[in-house]
Design a protein around this motif. Structure first.
Motif, PDB file in Angstrom:
ATOM      1  N   ALA A 163       0.769  -1.232  -0.047  1.00 53.60           N
ATOM      2  CA  ALA A 163      -0.021   0.096  -0.074  1.00 53.60           C
ATOM      3  C   ALA A 163       0.939   1.260   0.193  1.00 53.60           C
ATOM      4  N   GLY A 164       2.352   1.282   0.024  1.00 51.56           N
ATOM      5  CA  GLY A 164       3.128   2.521   0.074  1.00 51.56           C
ATOM      6  C   GLY A 164       3.120   2.954   1.349  1.00 51.56           C
ATOM      7  N   GLU A 165       3.067   2.138   2.531  1.00 53.92           N
ATOM      8  CA  GLU A 165       3.232   3.132   3.711  1.00 53.92           C
ATOM      9  C   GLU A 165       4.495   3.367   4.147  1.00 53.92           C
ATOM     10  N   PHE A 166       5.465   2.531   3.695  1.00 51.37           N
ATOM     11  CA  PHE A 166       6.955   2.583   4.319  1.00 51.37           C
ATOM     12  C   PHE A 166       7.717   3.065   3.064  1.00 51.37           C
ATOM     13  N   PRO A 167       9.009   3.661   3.537  1.00 51.15           N
ATOM     14  CA  PRO A 167       9.889   3.960   2.695  1.00 51.15           C
ATOM     15  C   PRO A 167      10.765   2.990   2.307  1.00 51.15           C
ATOM     16  N   ASP A 168      11.534   3.009   1.224  1.00 55.38           N
ATOM     17  CA  ASP A 168      12.594   2.049   0.658  1.00 55.38           C
ATOM     18  C   ASP A 168      13.479   1.843   1.683  1.00 55.38           C
ATOM     19  N   GLY A 169      13.588   0.393   1.823  1.00 57.11           N
ATOM     20  CA  GLY A 169      14.535  -0.217   2.725  1.00 57.11           C
ATOM     21  C   GLY A 169      14.053  -0.528   4.235  1.00 57.11           C
ATOM     22  N   ALA A 170      12.855  -0.034   4.424  1.00 57.09           N
ATOM     23  CA  ALA A 170      12.133  -0.084   5.652  1.00 57.09           C
ATOM     24  C   ALA A 170      11.898  -1.462   5.987  1.00 57.09           C
ATOM     25  N   HIS A 171      11.311  -2.367   5.079  1.00 52.91           N
ATOM     26  CA  HIS A 171      11.104  -3.873   5.581  1.00 52.91           C
ATOM     27  C   HIS A 171      11.431  -4.616   4.108  1.00 52.91           C
ATOM     28  N   VAL A 172      11.560  -5.825   4.085  1.00 54.47           N
ATOM     29  CA  VAL A 172      11.686  -6.751   3.054  1.00 54.47           C
ATOM     30  C   VAL A 172      11.084  -8.123   3.354  1.00 54.47           C
ATOM     31  N   LEU A 173      10.614  -8.673   2.439  1.00 56.92           N
ATOM     32  CA  LEU A 173      10.064 -10.109   2.592  1.00 56.92           C
ATOM     33  C   LEU A 173      10.854 -11.021   2.369  1.00 56.92           C
ATOM     34  N   ARG A 174      11.294 -11.964   3.222  1.00 59.20           N
ATOM     35  CA  ARG A 174      12.195 -13.091   3.265  1.00 59.20           C
ATOM     36  C   ARG A 174      11.490 -14.502   3.253  1.00 59.20           C
ATOM     37  N   ALA A 175      12.046 -15.517   2.431  1.00 59.57           N
ATOM     38  CA  ALA A 175      11.493 -16.947   2.341  1.00 59.57           C
ATOM     39  C   ALA A 175      12.423 -17.323   3.694  1.00 59.57           C
ATOM     40  N   LYS A 176      11.524 -18.235   4.376  1.00 59.07           N
ATOM     41  CA  LYS A 176      12.159 -19.040   5.687  1.00 59.07           C
ATOM     42  C   LYS A 176      12.429 -20.144   5.456  1.00 59.07           C
ATOM     43  N   ILE A 177      13.734 -20.511   5.069  1.00 68.28           N
ATOM     44  CA  ILE A 177      14.325 -21.802   4.738  1.00 68.28           C
ATOM     45  C   ILE A 177      15.193 -22.266   5.524  1.00 68.28           C
ATOM     46  N   ASP A 178      16.468 -21.886   5.546  1.00 71.66           N
ATOM     47  CA  ASP A 178      17.456 -22.653   6.597  1.00 71.66           C
ATOM     48  C   ASP A 178      18.718 -21.818   6.524  1.00 71.66           C
ATOM     49  N   MET A 179      19.069 -20.957   7.922  1.00 70.34           N
ATOM     50  CA  MET A 179      20.061 -20.244   7.885  1.00 70.34           C
ATOM     51  C   MET A 179      21.398 -20.925   8.114  1.00 70.34           C
ATOM     52  N   ASN A 180      21.300 -22.249   8.436  1.00 67.50           N
ATOM     53  CA  ASN A 180      22.446 -23.094   8.333  1.00 67.50           C
ATOM     54  C   ASN A 180      22.726 -24.195   7.143  1.00 67.50           C
ATOM     55  N   ALA A 181      22.147 -23.531   6.265  1.00 66.98           N
ATOM     56  CA  ALA A 181      22.164 -24.209   4.614  1.00 66.98           C
ATOM     57  C   ALA A 181      23.656 -24.117   4.335  1.00 66.98           C
ATOM     58  N   GLY A 182      24.094 -25.287   3.505  1.00 69.25           N
ATOM     59  CA  GLY A 182      25.404 -24.866   2.943  1.00 69.25           C
ATOM     60  C   GLY A 182      25.586 -24.064   1.779  1.00 69.25           C
ATOM     61  N   ASN A 183      24.225 -23.987   1.168  1.00 70.22           N
ATOM     62  CA  ASN A 183      23.915 -23.073  -0.154  1.00 70.22           C
ATOM     63  C   ASN A 183      23.564 -21.822   0.363  1.00 70.22           C
ATOM     64  N   ILE A 184      24.152 -21.084   0.308  1.00 69.35           N
ATOM     65  CA  ILE A 184      24.097 -19.509   0.912  1.00 69.35           C
ATOM     66  C   ILE A 184      22.583 -19.047   0.208  1.00 69.35           C
ATOM     67  N   ASN A 185      22.255 -19.309  -0.911  1.00 72.17           N
ATOM     68  CA  ASN A 185      21.090 -18.984  -1.609  1.00 72.17           C
ATOM     69  C   ASN A 185      19.596 -19.461  -0.802  1.00 72.17           C
ATOM     70  N   LEU A 186      19.871 -20.506   0.224  1.00 76.31           N
ATOM     71  CA  LEU A 186      18.924 -20.948   0.905  1.00 76.31           C
ATOM     72  C   LEU A 186      18.711 -20.264   2.072  1.00 76.31           C
ATOM     73  N   ARG A 187      19.710 -19.373   2.588  1.00 73.36           N
ATOM     74  CA  ARG A 187      19.619 -18.773   3.900  1.00 73.36           C
ATOM     75  C   ARG A 187      18.777 -17.258   3.965  1.00 73.36           C
ATOM     76  N   ASP A 188      17.501 -17.932   3.939  1.00 75.56           N
ATOM     77  CA  ASP A 188      16.206 -16.999   4.170  1.00 75.56           C
ATOM     78  C   ASP A 188      16.483 -15.801   2.994  1.00 75.56           C
ATOM     79  N   PRO A 189      16.558 -16.079   1.709  1.00 75.73           N
ATOM     80  CA  PRO A 189      16.586 -15.111   0.671  1.00 75.73           C
ATOM     81  C   PRO A 189      15.720 -14.083   0.796  1.00 75.73           C
ATOM     82  N   VAL A 190      15.956 -12.771   0.260  1.00 75.14           N
ATOM     83  CA  VAL A 190      14.903 -11.671   0.167  1.00 75.14           C
ATOM     84  C   VAL A 190      14.261 -11.916  -1.212  1.00 75.14           C
ATOM     85  N   ILE A 191      12.827 -11.997  -1.037  1.00 73.57           N
ATOM     86  CA  ILE A 191      12.111 -12.169  -2.391  1.00 73.57           C
ATOM     87  C   ILE A 191      11.131 -11.047  -2.592  1.00 73.57           C
ATOM     88  N   TYR A 192      11.152 -10.037  -1.952  1.00 76.41           N
ATOM     89  CA  TYR A 192      10.456  -8.734  -2.088  1.00 76.41           C
ATOM     90  C   TYR A 192      11.179  -7.457  -1.305  1.00 76.41           C
TER      91      TYR A 192
END
Length: 560
Positions: free
Chosen positions: A163-192
């Motif tokens: 809805a546009g309530e927040f400025p750039d950088g205030a929040h992001v949406l991250r997938a909740k996967i695995d912060m211990n994953a060997g593949n860094i791309n699976l460590r809760d990547p930003v998706i929005y």
């Protein structure tokens, strides 16, 4: 699309697709070419284009052209238009033109689905903090303090982000996967992420935009792509690609397959480096004929047939290698040799006066348009008392094995007769102004001496029946095979100062002045050339596409 130019060789992707079809996993193959509309396509993209379109065509399917327009900060309509022009020029036709922005509403709904399932959360940390928490290849990531934010709270924040309530950088949406994953791309990547930017297609409708990794796989699924063919840098992203597909109610499950990207010596294919070449004025724009962009090589005189043949020749593997630039040039030579009409042009004219040729007369000679294609017939070439030859084809004090023109020496004028030089005319400074020569009338076609042999044959044009032209001699942009190989040295320092030599006072056959840009010609003994878009009938401009022989290979051999 045109039919394949040559027999398609086997490779692992073709074999894998055929095996899947034989097993009944697919009814047909659907691929996509997904460029970001933030720049111009280059030769590396040509390999991907050829692979995606050829696989779908071979197995009875089709290919979509999909623009990954998820970053409005860098996207422009001119890039979209240029990409479509390049794909068409290569000879390919897409089934559907698609845009990731076509699916923004669906992608947003699926993001809400992930939040509701506890598989995504809104993180309120800044980008630098999130980056630092990702960890390294040897150390695990650190969980965000917002990782366990309740789904209802994350949904509320995400809806307010839209809805546009927040400025750039205030929040992001991250997938909740695995912060211990060997593949860094699976460590809760930003998706929005929030970006208050107007989009070229959606305007101000959105102020949150999906990441490439999130939008790509789901766009593939929406379009029912069967095979997502990517270069090897996306191999580490495949687990995320598959995780998202497995956790969303998508209508299909594409398969991602990676192959090695194209690497060419004596050039750079990094978009960042190409942008720098343009922005700093080292080249004259994205379509400069020295650039490896498709717009650049097209302007230089490369043909789509040659590029498709090159892509087929280098094959498809998973092994990174550097392809010699000469392989690309040879593909062009092989193509143009079979169809480029022959003509004569003199780049650095030296006047030659045939003292026993009648003044004021013109003799019209017949010359083959193409020596291997007699069905094309002949062209008329004007012979006059005064002609031009290449300055390099005369040497006053010639070494023993110099078989071109010298005082007292004989050569054959191509398509004409044998001449002998008997006088050198110089100015007060000793510069050669003209040559006086005599022709041997018995060596004309049809005369008894027509078969008399001399060791040298040179090209020429009439002084009065030729046209002044500018000729741009293009060569490799860099002097070293790996201009960006040493990261301690600025690649700009390796630019070849002879990559463009402009010859302002060349002379060409008159008919060439009416030729269209892209129309190929062989300037006999000199190379393959094409009119530049700058060319006009009153001031023709020709680009050298490629020399007749690979002179760089000879230099490299000498330096070995």
């Amino acid at each position: 699309m045109t039919e394949p130019d040559i027999q398609a060789p086997a490779h692992f992707i073709r074999n894998r697709i055929r095996k899947a079809l034989d097993a009944g996993q697919y009814q047909r193959v659907i691929t996509r070419f997904p460029p970001e509309p933030n720049g111009y396509l280059h030769l590396g993209h040509a390999k991907s284009i050829a692979l995606n379109f050829s696989m779908a065509q071979e197995f009875g399917g089709y290919t979509n052209l999909r623009f990954d327009d998820t970053n409005p900060a860098k996207e422009e309509q001119r890039y979209i238009d240029a990409i479509k022009e390049d794909v068409r020029w290569l000879g390919y036709t897409w089934k559907h033109e698609c845009h990731a922005s076509d699916y923004f509403e669906q992608l947003y709904a699926w993001a809400l689905h992930l939040i509701d399932q506890g598989l995504a959360y809104v993180d309120s940390q800044d980008a630098e903090t999130i980056r630092a928490q990702r960890g390294t290849l040897t150390e695990p990531g650190v969980e965000s303090p917002f990782r366990h934010r309740p789904p209802q709270e994350s949904r509320d924040l995400f809806e307010r982000m839209r809805a546009g309530e927040f400025p750039d950088g205030a929040h992001v949406l991250r997938a909740k996967i695995d912060m211990n994953a060997g593949n860094i791309n699976l460590r809760d990547p930003v998706i929005y992420r929030i970006r208050h930017l107007s989009h070229p297609r959606t305007g101000d409708q959105w102020c949150i935009y999906p990441s490439y990794d999130y939008a790509h796989g789901q766009s593939d699924a929406i379009e029912h792509i069967t095979h997502s063919l990517c270069t090897l840098e996306f191999e580490d992203h495949r687990p995320l690609y598959e995780w998202l597909l497995n956790h969303l109610p998508v209508p299909s499950h594409p398969v991602q397959i990676e192959f090695s990207r194209l690497n060419l010596d004596y050039t750079v294919l990094s978009k960042r480096r190409l942008t720098r070449l343009v922005d700093e004025g080292h080249v004259n724009g994205w379509d400069d004929p020295r650039m490896p962009t498709l717009a650049g090589v097209r302007r230089r005189g490369f043909t789509p047939e040659a590029i498709r043949a090159f892509c087929s020749e280098i094959g498809v593997t998973r092994s990174d290698s550097v392809i010699p630039f000469g392989v690309l040039e040879n593909a062009l030579r092989n193509d143009l040799n079979t169809r480029a009409p022959r003509t004569m042009a003199v780049l650095r004219p030296l006047k030659l006066i045939l003292t026993n040729f009648p003044e004021g007369e013109t003799e019209w000679l017949d010359a083959a348009i193409h020596p291997q294609r007699p069905e094309l017939g002949t062209r008329r070439v004007a012979m006059t008392r005064e002609i031009f030859i290449e300055a390099d084809d005369f040497m006053e004090e010639a070494p023993k094995k110099f078989f071109r023109l010298k005082p007292g020496g004989e050569v054959r004028l191509r398509n004409a007769f044998i001449i002998q030089c008997h006088e050198v005319i110089k100015d007060e400074q000793g510069h050669v102004l003209a040559l006086h020569c005599t022709l041997d009338p018995d060596t004309r076609s049809g005369r008894p001496g027509a078969d008399r042999k001399v060791k040298g044959t040179i090209h020429w044009v009439s002084a009065t029946h030729s046209v002044a032209a500018e000729v741009r001699l293009y060569d490799r942009l860099f002097q070293v095979p790996q201009p960006d190989g040493d990261k301690t040295v600025d690649f700009i320092t390796h630019i070849n100062p002879e990559s463009l030599v402009v010859v302002a006072d060349a002379r060409i056959e008159p008919a060439l002045a009416e030729a269209s840009p892209g129309e190929p010609f062989q300037f006999e003994r000199l190379g393959y050339f094409t009119p530049d878009p700058d060319s006009t009938p009153k001031r023709p401009v020709f680009n050298r596409a490629v020399t007749l022989r690979d002179t760089w290979a000879k230099l490299e051999k000498q330096g070995a």
